[in-house]
Design an enzyme around this catalytic site. Structure first.
Site, short mmCIF file in Angstrom:
data_model
loop_
_atom_site.label_atom_id
_atom_site.label_comp_id
_atom_site.label_asym_id
_atom_site.label_seq_id
_atom_site.Cartn_x
_atom_site.Cartn_y
_atom_site.Cartn_z
N LYS A 127 0.94 -1.24 0.04
CA LYS A 127 -0.14 0.18 -0.02
C LYS A 127 0.87 1.38 0.13
O LYS A 127 0.52 2.03 -0.63
CB LYS A 127 -0.86 -0.10 1.19
CG LYS A 127 -1.79 -1.02 1.17
CD LYS A 127 -3.35 -0.97 1.75
CE LYS A 127 -4.38 -1.98 1.68
NZ LYS A 127 -5.39 -1.96 2.60
N LYS A 137 -6.33 -11.21 -5.21
CA LYS A 137 -7.02 -11.35 -4.50
C LYS A 137 -8.38 -10.10 -4.88
O LYS A 137 -7.96 -9.16 -5.18
CB LYS A 137 -6.86 -11.32 -3.05
CG LYS A 137 -6.54 -10.01 -2.36
CD LYS A 137 -6.86 -9.85 -0.91
CE LYS A 137 -6.98 -8.64 -0.40
NZ LYS A 137 -7.44 -8.09 1.05
N LYS A 162 -10.78 -4.19 -2.22
CA LYS A 162 -11.39 -2.77 -2.69
C LYS A 162 -10.42 -2.04 -3.34
O LYS A 162 -10.76 -1.07 -4.21
CB LYS A 162 -11.71 -2.22 -1.17
CG LYS A 162 -12.93 -2.40 -0.61
CD LYS A 162 -13.04 -2.14 0.82
CE LYS A 162 -13.30 -3.19 1.71
NZ LYS A 162 -12.95 -2.76 3.31
N1 AQP Z 1 -10.29 -11.58 -1.51
C1 AQP Z 1 -10.52 -12.12 -0.32
N2 AQP Z 1 -10.81 -13.39 -0.10
C2 AQP Z 1 -10.91 -13.76 1.37
N3 AQP Z 1 -10.89 -12.90 2.20
C3 AQP Z 1 -10.86 -11.85 2.23
N4 AQP Z 1 -10.81 -10.60 2.92
C4 AQP Z 1 -10.65 -9.67 2.33
N5 AQP Z 1 -10.45 -10.04 1.06
C5 AQP Z 1 -10.66 -11.11 0.88
C6 AQP Z 1 -11.05 -10.72 4.55
O1 AQP Z 1 -12.22 -9.76 4.78
C7 AQP Z 1 -12.07 -9.40 6.09
C8 AQP Z 1 -12.21 -7.96 6.40
O2 AQP Z 1 -11.16 -7.24 5.67
P1 AQP Z 1 -10.81 -5.87 5.66
O3 AQP Z 1 -11.77 -5.01 6.43
O4 AQP Z 1 -9.44 -5.66 6.29
O5 AQP Z 1 -11.07 -5.51 4.48
P2 AQP Z 1 -9.78 -5.13 3.52
O6 AQP Z 1 -8.77 -6.01 3.64
O7 AQP Z 1 -9.76 -3.61 3.62
O8 AQP Z 1 -10.48 -5.59 2.29
P3 AQP Z 1 -9.97 -5.74 1.08
O9 AQP Z 1 -11.15 -5.59 -0.05
O10 AQP Z 1 -8.93 -6.48 1.17
O11 AQP Z 1 -9.40 -4.09 1.01
P4 AQP Z 1 -7.70 -3.73 0.81
O12 AQP Z 1 -7.02 -4.97 0.02
O13 AQP Z 1 -7.98 -2.62 -0.40
O14 AQP Z 1 -7.39 -3.28 2.06
C9 AQP Z 1 -10.60 -9.88 6.59
O15 AQP Z 1 -10.62 -11.08 7.19
C10 AQP Z 1 -10.01 -10.11 5.29
O16 AQP Z 1 -9.02 -11.14 5.36
#
Ligand code: AQP
Length: 332
Positions: A112, A195, A198
């Protein structure tokens, strides 16, 4: 009953399918087997820049979705992280036993911060996994149900718990990750090398639970599949189709083998069409229930206030013993 804690960030107007299948689905199941604590982690949601009004809305939307997906405040403790000040307080103490290099090795931070550039990367993004450790350790959690992307952060949490216990006396339970392999990493529909996420996925790569189901159906129909025509489960050579099968199996409770049999001799088009239908049936009631919860923000806030009170009772006890063991003078 073993204790469980997990959280989700209110950083979007909807959860995506990865959030649900990788995490929240297990949270729902664990309400009946565990003493479960779940939180909307708004402190984490300000590490990358945000709009205050959007954050407030998204915190409510997140809580409403969690209830719509099956969390029951009678069977679990559901709260908002910023309502429990002990998270930030313990976060500070833990940051003082974390090595700078150790925190710098977190892959999510490296990804990030590289993307954002040094000047746009906050110190909060750097210390985020330490705050996450505080979230977990405050509740003496035995298990933490998360997706695969959180494994390294969980390892840091375990290290910090052990280090604190060794230096200052037994204070924290050392938690284990609870990662269900089949759905631990739902892939981007357009780029199955990454994966579903968001921040990293293109709009067509991500299925949002609250999105217009017709648009989600289109995304499924245009998902990248693989060369060849046969429907096989092969993560290495057919990651796109395998991902669709994983999602299909998880949403219907059918085994992958059963699906393979059912689609034997049929094409990708059939599989996608049916999966779009399955998704529609899945999201329809969730969207309706989410709307109902959002239509009554007073009631939603009440549920969260009760959750915060229950959470604080546990968090305050742990923080008090951490403060005592680390050597802070008790207030007279
Ligand atoms: N692709 C995924 N497959 C399985 N589990 C996932 N999680 C996130 N993406 C996947 C799980 O969702 C939970 C909440 O995660 P978070 O609030 O940390 O959300 P996040 O990580 O911000 O969601 P994103 O989309 O992955 O955002 P980015 O990558 O943009 O930060 C966690 O238990 C996570 O493992």
């Amino acid at each position: 009953r073993p204790r469980v804690l997990s959280g989700i960030q209110p950083t979007a107007d909807s959860f995506h399918l990865g959030n649900y299948l990788g995490a929240v689905r297990n949270w729902v199941a664990m309400q009946d087997t565990h003493d479960a604590f779940y939180c909307v982690v708004d402190l984490h949601a300000i590490t990358m820049g945000h709009d205050p009004e959007a954050l407030r809305n998204r915190s409510r939307i997140s809580a409403a979705q969690l209830l719509a997906l099956g969390l029951d405040p009678e069977r679990c403790t559901l709260f908002v992280q910023s309502h429990v000040p002990e998270h930030a307080q313990l976060g500070w103490v833990l940051s003082c036993i974390t090595g700078f290099g150790e925190a710098g090795r977190m892959v999510q931070f490296k990804d990030k911060s590289t993307k954002a550039g040094q000047d746009s990367t906050s110190v909060g993004l750097f210390t985020y996994p330490i705050l996450q450790a505080a979230d977990i350790l405050l509740y003496q959690a035995d298990q933490v149900p998360v997706g695969e992307d959180q494994r390294q952060h969980l390892e840091l949490t375990r290290d910090l718990a052990q280090r604190f216990n060794t230096r200052f006396g037994k204070t924290f339970t050392v938690p284990s990750p609870y990662i269900v392999k089949d759905t631990a990493k739902i892939l981007d529909l357009q780029d199955p090398a990454i994966k579903m996420s968001k921040s990293a996925s293109s709009p067509n790569g991500i299925i949002e639970l609250l999105d217009d189901p017709a648009r989600s159906a289109k995304k499924i129909k245009s998902a990248v599949t693989d060369t060849g025509r046969e429907i096989l489960y092969d993560e290495e050579n057919k990651p796109g189709v395998s991902n669709l099968l994983t999602i299909y199996a998880a949403l219907t409770g059918r085994a992958i083998d059963e699906l393979l049999e059912a689609y034997d001799g049929r094409g990708y088009g059939d599989l996608k069409k049916d999966l779009a239908e399955v998704l529609l049936e899945f999201v329809k009631p969730i969207q309706e229930r989410t709307r109902l919860y959002l239509d009554d923000p007073g009631q939603l806030d009440k549920v969260l206030a009760v959750g915060a009170e229950k959470a604080r009772a546990v968090a305050a006890t742990t923080l008090a013993s951490a403060y005592r063991n680390v050597g802070f003078l008790s207030p007279a």
